[in-house]
Structure formats: structure tokens, C-alpha cells
Enzyme design. Structure first.
Site, PDB file in Angstrom:
ATOM      1  N   ASP A 138      20.805 -62.370  -7.793  1.00 53.73           N
ATOM      2  CA  ASP A 138      20.699 -60.990  -7.329  1.00 53.73           C
ATOM      3  C   ASP A 138      19.250 -60.605  -7.090  1.00 53.73           C
ATOM      4  O   ASP A 138      18.968 -59.554  -6.513  1.00 53.73           O
ATOM      5  CB  ASP A 138      21.305 -60.022  -8.354  1.00 53.73           C
TER       6      ASP A 138
ATOM      7  N   ASP B  91      33.150 -62.870  -6.134  1.00 53.00           N
ATOM      8  CA  ASP B  91      32.212 -62.516  -7.197  1.00 53.00           C
ATOM      9  C   ASP B  91      32.884 -62.561  -8.569  1.00 53.00           C
ATOM     10  O   ASP B  91      34.123 -62.552  -8.677  1.00 53.00           O
ATOM     11  CB  ASP B  91      31.684 -61.098  -6.914  1.00 53.00           C
TER      12      ASP B  91
HETATM   13  C1  GLA Z   1      27.138 -58.557  -8.083  1.00 51.80           C
HETATM   14  C2  GLA Z   1      26.650 -59.472  -6.970  1.00 51.80           C
HETATM   15  C3  GLA Z   1      25.918 -58.653  -5.933  1.00 51.80           C
HETATM   16  C4  GLA Z   1      26.810 -57.575  -5.405  1.00 51.80           C
HETATM   17  C5  GLA Z   1      27.343 -56.732  -6.541  1.00 51.80           C
HETATM   18  C6  GLA Z   1      28.394 -55.752  -6.044  1.00 51.80           C
HETATM   19  O1  GLA Z   1      26.087 -58.052  -8.814  1.00 51.80           O
HETATM   20  O2  GLA Z   1      25.852 -60.483  -7.494  1.00 51.80           O
HETATM   21  O3  GLA Z   1      25.450 -59.481  -4.895  1.00 51.80           O
HETATM   22  O4  GLA Z   1      27.859 -58.166  -4.683  1.00 51.80           O
HETATM   23  O5  GLA Z   1      27.933 -57.523  -7.553  1.00 51.80           O
HETATM   24  O6  GLA Z   1      28.880 -54.994  -7.072  1.00 51.80           O
END
Ligand code: GLA
Length: 722
Positions: free
Chosen positions: A542, A472
Site C-alpha cells: 500500500d 483483497d
Molecule cells: C487495502 C488495499 C488497498 C485498497 C484498500 C481498499 O488496503 O491494499 O490497495 O484496495 O484495501 O479498502
């Protein structure tokens, strides 16, 4: 097959469908002549007249004649009054560059670009067009590869300082070309967090229309993509010239319409915030740009991009393999979990047929919220007293694979790493650090930082049985300064960051070839071909709401194939939108990509769990088609109330159809959708209804959809050829 013809003053690259022509003007100025449908004539002499230039060799660069030349790699400062592709400043402060033809050479194989992701060839030749500015001592090597199996051309530029003075490169585009004078529409993909890659189409008018990022990543807000198309172009017909970058950092992609109404296209690293110092003997390599041509509308364009991604971008053992159906604990637990809770979740996941359990954020340091511990890649024994290994083993014993989340490029101010190395974060002395999601960005232009990331991620992957990594990256750059770079190289930082990241990823994927990597950046904030070169799938957004995903996945598919898109079923009311959609619709939409779940299975009813097992069973039966079939968009959520698409197996034996109606409409005919990609002479059975129809009927008169009452109803059918 692609061919490369080098004539007296003309170079012609072509494959079975498209041609790309470069003309060398008297005096050696390289001019872009043509990009489009294949020309049978190898040396189409009259093309040069299209630009009002004499074909008889009397061209001179005096009198600002350069202003009408469609330059192949034009520079600022010598008579071309439009934005150029290259800006170079000398030691005396003046800015000019005049690249002239030296030679055209052929590489029998496409070579990788050092330190950068790039499309790989399958035996295609590469043209090296060598240009030089004798006054500056600057050599430019323009590389071109036209692929055999898709109508895509890869271009990049290497700059080499062969002179004796230090040169400052202020702008170095990867691609420049000019399209014929005609009206065009321009299409770009822009949005935001949870609303990535919305389609924006508008007429191209005189002036500049561009998208770009200076956020340190290709960004949630806009994609490194633009398409120019004739105004009558639709999904199925019309000409499209589309462009993208194999790069994940700051970019510029623009079209400039001048007095001749002939758009100049420029793509490359965003010049805003960029600079590169070239000492004598040093060189600079731009990222690679991709040009795609289609005369079969946007659908044809996507088919070229999808083949490019499948055959020339994505690598490694998972490139063409079934991707595991996963359960991610993020929306199920957020930071609030412990060993037992995870095991309970995994047990239910195993029961319904899930294949991979992913432990998301919160397993390290003392991270109970997003305000600490990034950088401290040490398991949190409060939550996982035995560490990761017993958890992973227990999950493996259930028949599931085990995956883990990392955000390795970041550092929390509340972390041991920051306390030990505050200078490892991007920072500018005297300025207050600007946090994003309570975190700072590590300075990946530094070798010690890259080594730390590589070692700490490698240690976790070596010490624990981990099958999957979600990589990420959750904030934009600010305070873009590095402790180690000298003053005249600070503007190199954003690109050096990318080089650092790519070097880490290249080493990791080779050291851990059996680990499936998924890229993520607050959702789809770094969804580009650069990341796809290292990680075969990207978390699309997300936003897991089924209706939002119809839009996001529809427009993402313009460039990226289903196997590149992570898509999960989540809970209702949806955590991002509050919307309630049926479980069947959530399943139908999510299965059109790398399928998974992201919700607390233990809070569902037995009935819902049964439905989920059925969804998973169905996906397993057609997974290869869903991931690697030919994807056709049928109805656009950007045009109306309905979304539809179909994925057809490469061998034509089966297809998976998806339809979603956003709002229920009373007193209308039922929806009828004309399918695509089927064999008109074949017959198909719809598995869910047992009905049989001819491919011609389904494509020409259409498939009747028995849509049920209620908003966000959907239909998902598996069609088998009989
Ligand atoms: C980001 C990612 C999510 C999740 C969060 C965790 O927002 O896109 O899918 O993994 O971080 O903090």
C-alpha cells in the site's frame, strides 16, 4: 536435464548444475546427504563420513545415534534431540514416530498436489520416497522434483494412516534438510504494513533462527522465505541455499544450529495452532516447499526463483502476456465517488494511454467507509444508479478495460450477510468477536461459505463485462473457531481455510480464464508463490512512495520477478509517507513491475499529464522486457543512498536501467554504476541521450549517471543493442 538415480542405498537427483542426495542408513532411516553444486560421481561413498557415521553398515539407531543423523524427515521422540519435522500423537497420548524406508518410486510426470497450489513440471520426473512407521501404521510419501530449467527442488509430504488407531498430527513440515558444518549468514524478509519484506541479514549462531506467521496469511510482517549463505556471499558471488513455500497461510521457516554447527532447515505449516486428526484410512498432504541453490550469490538465487515463478508457478493466459497499464481510483477518490466522477477519471486515463480502469473499494452495499457491507456483493445504486454494466460499457467504449475490487473472504458486522449468517464468521462461543479494520473473517473451512463466495463473485463477473479483479484480504485471524468442525478438528481450521480459499480460486480462474486476477492483502500481506499460482500479479504494498518502493521492490525481487509485482505512480505528497518525489522518479520506479497509476489525474497540470503520456508510451515500447526480462539488482537501498537495477530482454536486444538517489550529495563525483547482464562484445545506444557505449565499458567501468539536484532524483534509460 534432470536425472533421478536410485542405487542400493542412495538416491541421487541432479540436473545440469545441482545434485540432491539421500542415503538410506542400515535399518532404513533416510538421511539427507547433500544439496548443492552438481556431483559427477553418482554414488559419492565418502559423503556419509562427513557426519561421523560409519560407511560400513554398522549403524544402529540405539544409544541416541539419531542425534547426529541429518534426518531427511526426522521425528520427535526417538533419540534425535533436535526439533523434528513430524510430531504424531497416538490414542494413548504418547508421541513418537519412526519412519523407515519402504521403497523409492518414480512418477514420470510431476502431479499436482490435491487441493493445494504447487509447482508444475515440464516433463521432469518426481521421486516418491515411501517411508513407514509399522507401529503407528503411518505411511509417509516424500515427493521430490528437481526442475530442468532452474536449480530449484520442490518437496512435499503426504501422510497416510494405514493403521487401526486415530493419529493426531501435531507438526508436519514440508521440508527438512541439513546443511554442512560451516559459518552461515541467514537472510529473512520481514517488515510491516507499508514496509513489507525488508532485508535482514545476520550471522547464524547456535540455536534457532526462524520466521513464521500465525496470522492466517503468509503476512505483511514476514515472508515464507529464508536464505542461508556463506558469510562472504554477495549479490554476485558466493553460495546461497534458499527456501520458500508454495503456500499462503500460517507458516514456519527456520534454521536450527546444533552442537555439530550444522544447520537443520525446516519449512512448513506453523505447528503453533495446527493439528490434524488422521482417522484410519485418511491422509494429509503438506504444502509444497522449494529449495533453491546458487553459487552465484543472491543474484543467482533470484534468477532461479524468477524462472521457477515464470515456468512452474504462474498459470493462465496472462502468465507471459503484456499486463495492462492501469489506473486505480483508490488513492484518487477513496470511498467518495459516483458514476460521473469515475467516468471523468477514466476519460483522462484513456487520453494519456492507460489501458485498464480499476474501480476499487466502495462500489457495493452502502460502503462509504471501511466499517460496513463486506459480504454484500450488490452494487450501491446511490453511487452507481445504473449499476456496473453501464459504467463498464462506457469505459470499454473509451478503449479501456474495466476492473473491479473485491474482498470476498471478509464479512462486516454491519452487513446483510452477517445479520443472516453470524455463524459464518470465525468465532469462539462465549468470546467477543475481535474486529480488524471493522471486519470479521469468513469461515472458509465451511463448504456453504465457499459456495457463497464463489457464487457471489461469479454472479458479478457474469452479469457485468469485467476484465480484471483485485482480490483483497485485509485482516488477520482471531477467534479461530468454526461452528461446524468437531472439537478434535478445530486446530485444522487455519489450513482448512486455505484449502477452501484455494478451491474457490481454482474454480474461478477456470470459469473466467479471460479475467486478469491481482492478489492483494493490505498491500503485500499475502505475497507468496501460493497466491501466484492462481493470480499472476500481486499488489506489492500500500506504500506507493517512490523511495519506499525502491526498498520494497528491491527486496521483493529476491524471490519474485517483475511481472509478479503491482507498482503504481501516486500523488505527492505521498499518502503513506508524506514524501515528495519527482514524477519522473515515481514513473521510473513503478515501471519496473506491473505498471499503473493510482491518483486523481484530473487534479494534475497539462504538463504533468503530458509527462504521464510519455511515461506510458515508453513503457509500452519496452513492456515485455520490463516484465519478462532478466532482472539484475545493481545497488541496494539497504546498503546506501542509491538504488539501481536493470532488466535485460531475454534476447539481449534491449535493457531498461533504473537509478534513484535518495538524498542529494554535494561535491561528490557523479554516480557511476556498473551494469550487468549485457553482452560485453556488443554496443548499446541509450535512447534518452543518444550516447553509444560498449557493453564491456558499461559493465566493467560503469555508466556515468547525470543526476540532477534535489532529493529522490532518478534516471531511467532504455538501452538498445546496435
Ligand atoms: C487495502 C488495499 C488497498 C485498497 C484498500 C481498499 O488496503 O491494499 O490497495 O484496495 O484495501 O479498502
Amino acid at each position: 536435464m534432470s536425472q533421478l538415480f536410485i542405487g542400493q542405498n542412495l538416491i541421487h537427483l541432479r540436473n545440469d548444475h545441482v545434485s540432491y542426495l539421500i542415503h538410506i542408513l542400515p535399518g532404513g532411516v533416510p538421511m539427507h546427504l547433500y544439496w548443492g553444486k552438481r556431483l559427477e560421481t553418482l554414488e559419492p561413498a565418502q559423503l556419509i563420513k562427513h557426519y561421523g557415521l560409519p560407511a560400513n553398515g554398522s549403524f544402529t539407531t540405539n544409544n541416541c545415534a539419531m542425534d547426529r543423523v541429518p534426518g531427511e524427515y526426522p521425528s520427535f521422540g526417538l533419540g534425535d534431540m533436535r526439533q523434528g519435522a513430524l510430531t504424531v500423537r497416538r490414542e494413548d497420548g504418547t508421541t513418537s514416530c519412526d519412519l523407515r524406508f519402504v521403497s523409492a518410486e518414480i512418477d514420470t510426470e510431476k502431479q499436482p498436489l490435491p487441493g493445494l497450489p504447487s509447482a508444475y513440471g515440464n516433463g521432469e520426473q518426481t521421486l516418491r520416497l515411501i517411508l513407514k512407521d509399522e507401529l503407528l501404521g503411518l505411511k509417509a510419501v516424500l515427493r521430490y522434483t528437481l526442475f530442468d530449467d532452474c536449480d530449484a527442488l520442490a518437496r512435499s509430504v503426504e501422510l497416510i494412516n494405514e493403521g487401526s488407531e486415530t493419529l493426531s498430527v501435531e507438526k508436519a513440515m514440508s521440508l527438512c534438510l541439513q546443511l554442512p558444518t560451516r559459518p552461515y549468514d541467514i537472510l529473512t524478509l520481514s517488515g510491516s504494513w507499508a514496509r513489507e519484506r525488508e532485508m535482514h541479514r545476520r550471522p547464524m549462531l547456535p540455536g534457532e533462527c526462524s520466521v513464521g506467521s500465525i496470522k492466517g496469511a503468509s503476512s505483511l510482517q514476514t515472508s515464507p522465505f529464508l536464505a542461508m549463505m556463506t558469510p562472504e556471499t554477495t549479490e554476485r558471488q558466493g553460495e546461497v541455499y534458499a527456501f520458500s513455500l508454495v503456500y499462503s497461510g500460517n507458516f514456519y521457516a527456520g534454521a536450527l544450529v546444533d552442537q555439530q554447527f550444522s544447520p537443520r532447515i525446516l519449512l512448513g505449516i506453523n505447528p503453533d495452532g495446527f493439528g490434524w486428526t488422521l482417522e484410519p484410512g485418511q491422509s494429509f498432504q503438506t504444502p509444497e516447499a522449494i529449495a533453491v541453490y546458487s553459487d552465484a550469490g543472491l543474484g543467482g538465487m533470484s534468477a532461479q526463483f524468477h524462472t521457477l515463478c515464470a515456468k512452474h508457478i504462474v498459470r493462465g493466459k496472462f502468465a507471459d502476456q503484456p499486463r495492462p497499464i492501469l489506473l486505480n481510483n483508490w488513492e484518487a477518490t477513496y470511498f467518495n465517488f459516483d458514476h460521473d466522477k469515475l467516468v471523468k477519471l477514466a476519460k483522462t486515463a484513456a487520453r494519456v494511454g492507460v489501458e485498464l480502469f480499476v474501480l476499487d473499494d466502495g462500489w457495493f452495499g452502502h460502503r462509504d467507509s471501511d466499517n460496513s457491507s463486506l459480504g454484500d456483493w450488490v452494487v450501491d445504486r446511490r453511487k452507481l444508479p445504473g449499476g456496473l454494466t453501464p459504467l463498464a460499457e462506457e469505459i470499454h467504449q473509451m478503449g479501456l478495460k474495466f476492473g473491479l475490487w473485491f474482498e470476498p473472504e471478509m464479512i462486516s458486522p454491519d452487513s446483510d450477510l452477517y445479520r443472516a449468517h453470524p455463524d459464518w464468521a470465525l468465532h469462539i462461543d462465549g468470546r467477543t468477536p475481535i474486529e480488524g479494520r471493522n471486519q470479521l473473517t469468513l469461515d472458509l473451512s465451511r463448504q456453504d461459505v465457499c459456495d457463497y463466495i464463489y457464487e457471489s463473485v461469479s454472479a458479478i463477473l457474469t452479469e457485468n463485462p469485467i476484465d480484471y479483479v483485485k482480490w483483497d484480504m485485509n485482516r488477520n485471524f482471531s477467534n479461530v473457531g468454526s461452528s461446524l468442525l468437531p472439537a478434535n478438528r478445530q486446530r485444522e481450521l487455519p489450513h482448512r481455510y486455505m484449502l477452501g480459499l484455494y478451491s474457490i480460486l481454482e474454480k474461478l480462474i477456470h470459469r473466467f480464464p479471460d479475467v486478469l486476477f491481482e492478489s492483494c492483502s493490505s498491500g503485500g500481506g499475502r505475497f507468496d508463490m501460493g497466491m501466484l499460482h492462481y493470480m499472476p500479479q500481486t499488489w506489492c504494498s500500500d506504500n506507493t512512495d517512490a523511495y519506499s518502493r525502491c526498498r520494497i521492490q528491491y527486496s521483493t525481487s529476491l524471490v519474485f520477478p517483475p511481472f509478479a509485482m503491482g507498482s503504481h505512480v501516486s500523488a505527492v505528497p505521498n499518502h503513506q509517507t508524506g514524501r515528495i518525489t519527482p514524477l519522473s522518479t515515481r514513473g521510473n520506479v513503478a515501471r519496473s513491475g506491473c505498471f499503473g497509476y493510482e491518483l486523481d489525474l484530473n487534479s494534475l497540470t497539462e504538463e504533468e499529464l503530458t509527462e504521464i503520456s510519455q511515461q506510458i508510451k515508453a513503457v509500452k515500447a519496452v513492456r515485455n522486457t520490463l516484465l519478462y526480462g532478466d532482472f539484475y539488482r545493481l545497488l541496494s537501498p539497504y546498503d546506501g543512498n542509491d538504488t539501481a537495477w536493470i532488466t535485460v530482454a531475454k534476447d539481449g536486444s534491449e535493457a531498461v536501467f533504473t537509478f534513484e538517489r535518495a538524498l542529494f550529495l554535494s561535491a561528490t563525483y557523479p554516480p557511476v554504476v556498473r551494469l550487468a547482464g549485457l553482452d560485453p562484445a556488443a554496443r548499446y545506444r541509450i535512447e534518452e541521450t543518444g550516447e553509444e557505449y560498449g557493453g564491456d565499458e558499461l559493465m566493467y567501468s560503469g555508466l556515468y549517471i547525470p543526476i540532477s539536484n534535489g532529493d529522490h532524483a532518478s534516471v531511467g534509460y532504455i538501452l538498445r543493442r546496435i
